[in-house]
Write a protein that holds these residues in place. Structure first.
Motif, PDB file in Angstrom:
ATOM      1  N   GLY A  73      13.170  -1.497  -5.568  1.00  0.00           N
ATOM      2  CA  GLY A  73      14.751  -1.325  -4.106  1.00  0.00           C
ATOM      3  C   GLY A  73      13.387  -0.634  -3.652  1.00  0.00           C
ATOM      4  O   GLY A  73      13.917  -0.223  -2.085  1.00  0.00           O
ATOM      5  N   GLY A  74      12.747  -0.782  -4.004  1.00  0.00           N
ATOM      6  CA  GLY A  74      11.575   1.173  -3.184  1.00  0.00           C
ATOM      7  C   GLY A  74      10.186   0.292  -2.650  1.00  0.00           C
ATOM      8  O   GLY A  74      10.545  -0.699  -2.342  1.00  0.00           O
ATOM      9  N   SER A  75       9.963   0.972  -1.271  1.00  0.00           N
ATOM     10  CA  SER A  75       8.796   1.169  -1.130  1.00  0.00           C
ATOM     11  C   SER A  75       7.243   1.707  -1.288  1.00  0.00           C
ATOM     12  O   SER A  75       7.361   2.965  -2.014  1.00  0.00           O
ATOM     13  N   LEU A  76       6.636   1.020  -0.599  1.00  0.00           N
ATOM     14  CA  LEU A  76       4.921   1.182  -0.935  1.00  0.00           C
ATOM     15  C   LEU A  76       4.320   0.851  -0.208  1.00  0.00           C
ATOM     16  O   LEU A  76       4.037   0.113   0.570  1.00  0.00           O
ATOM     17  N   ARG A  77       3.089   1.893   0.829  1.00  0.00           N
ATOM     18  CA  ARG A  77       2.117   1.692   1.193  1.00  0.00           C
ATOM     19  C   ARG A  77       0.821   1.459   0.653  1.00  0.00           C
ATOM     20  O   ARG A  77       0.595   2.159   0.843  1.00  0.00           O
ATOM     21  N   LEU A  78       0.036   0.272   0.916  1.00  0.00           N
ATOM     22  CA  LEU A  78      -0.965   0.725   0.406  1.00  0.00           C
ATOM     23  C   LEU A  78      -2.339   0.432   1.092  1.00  0.00           C
ATOM     24  O   LEU A  78      -2.237  -0.212   2.929  1.00  0.00           O
ATOM     25  N   SER A  79      -3.263   0.861   0.671  1.00  0.00           N
ATOM     26  CA  SER A  79      -4.772   0.996   2.023  1.00  0.00           C
ATOM     27  C   SER A  79      -6.001   0.682   1.241  1.00  0.00           C
ATOM     28  O   SER A  79      -5.657   0.814   0.679  1.00  0.00           O
ATOM     29  N   CYS A  80      -5.986  -0.012   2.879  1.00  0.00           N
ATOM     30  CA  CYS A  80      -8.176   0.037   1.973  1.00  0.00           C
ATOM     31  C   CYS A  80      -8.411   0.104   2.669  1.00  0.00           C
ATOM     32  O   CYS A  80      -8.731  -1.118   4.235  1.00  0.00           O
ATOM     33  N   ALA A  81     -10.361   0.839   2.776  1.00  0.00           N
ATOM     34  CA  ALA A  81     -10.484   1.155   3.838  1.00  0.00           C
ATOM     35  C   ALA A  81     -12.069  -0.143   3.045  1.00  0.00           C
ATOM     36  O   ALA A  81     -12.969   0.624   1.963  1.00  0.00           O
ATOM     37  N   ALA A  82     -12.645  -0.281   4.090  1.00  0.00           N
ATOM     38  CA  ALA A  82     -13.382  -0.898   4.189  1.00  0.00           C
ATOM     39  C   ALA A  82     -14.525  -0.389   4.761  1.00  0.00           C
ATOM     40  O   ALA A  82     -15.057  -0.248   5.810  1.00  0.00           O
ATOM     41  N   SER A  83     -16.071  -0.039   4.331  1.00  0.00           N
ATOM     42  CA  SER A  83     -17.279  -0.038   4.911  1.00  0.00           C
ATOM     43  C   SER A  83     -18.481  -0.215   4.329  1.00  0.00           C
ATOM     44  O   SER A  83     -18.637  -1.253   3.365  1.00  0.00           O
ATOM     45  N   GLY A  84     -19.370  -0.169   5.275  1.00  0.00           N
ATOM     46  CA  GLY A  84     -20.539  -0.816   4.773  1.00  0.00           C
ATOM     47  C   GLY A  84     -20.520  -1.608   6.410  1.00  0.00           C
ATOM     48  O   GLY A  84     -20.533  -1.913   6.794  1.00  0.00           O
ATOM     49  N   SER A  85     -21.628  -3.279   5.584  1.00  0.00           N
ATOM     50  CA  SER A  85     -22.079  -4.197   6.461  1.00  0.00           C
ATOM     51  C   SER A  85     -20.449  -4.930   7.464  1.00  0.00           C
ATOM     52  O   SER A  85     -20.348  -6.635   6.730  1.00  0.00           O
ATOM     53  N   ILE A  86     -19.742  -4.509   7.698  1.00  0.00           N
ATOM     54  CA  ILE A  86     -18.409  -5.643   8.360  1.00  0.00           C
ATOM     55  C   ILE A  86     -18.870  -5.642   9.040  1.00  0.00           C
ATOM     56  O   ILE A  86     -18.565  -5.106  10.376  1.00  0.00           O
ATOM     57  N   PHE A  87     -18.118  -7.386   9.397  1.00  0.00           N
ATOM     58  CA  PHE A  87     -18.533  -7.670  11.300  1.00  0.00           C
ATOM     59  C   PHE A  87     -16.919  -7.748  10.978  1.00  0.00           C
ATOM     60  O   PHE A  87     -17.117  -7.880  12.539  1.00  0.00           O
ATOM     61  N   SER A  88     -15.821  -8.382  10.644  1.00  0.00           N
ATOM     62  CA  SER A  88     -14.276  -8.649  11.377  1.00  0.00           C
ATOM     63  C   SER A  88     -13.802  -8.339   9.831  1.00  0.00           C
ATOM     64  O   SER A  88     -13.746  -8.289   8.577  1.00  0.00           O
TER      65      SER A  88
END
Length: 115
Positions: free
Chosen positions: A15-30
């Motif tokens: 019943g609880g909540s969590l927030r995940l994050s994903c940080a991208a680096s390098g040659s990211i176009f979009s």
């Protein structure tokens, strides 16, 4: 090259909540082509939510109505807000980015839903 770093996993009660994050680096176009997958013990890796063409979003049936994917393009970061978590959501959650016909994966973050 693209690097993906997940964070935000942990232990949460049903019943609880969590927030995940994903940080991208390098040659990211979009951030199009970025998304979240998960793999539970003994099961195949499966899509949870991801951005598809033209900014549309695909959610798995299990994620619809409970999870929300979002992004901050300025930070090349994608989030997964998970609510109403269930024990069956327990898995390692992976960030994914598909670019130039290559699948990039993060190292994964463990989410455990248990009382």
């Amino acid at each position: 090259q693209v690097q993906l770093v997940e964070s935000g996993g942990g232990l949460v009660q049903p019943g609880g909540s969590l927030r995940l994050s994903c940080a991208a680096s390098g040659s990211i176009f979009s951030t199009n082509g970025m998304g979240w997958y998960r793999q539970a013990p003994g099961k195949r890796r499966e899509v949870v939510a991801r951005f598809i063409s033209n900014g549309n979003i695909h959610y798995s049936n299990s994620a619809k109505g409970r999870f929300t994917i979002s992004r901050d393009n300025a930070k090349n970061t994608v989030y997964l807000q998970m609510s109403s978590l269930k024990t069956e959501d327990t898995a390692v959650y992976y960030c994914n980015h598909f670019q130039n016909k290559i699948d990039y994966w993060g190292q994964g973050t463990q989410v455990t839903v248990s009382s």
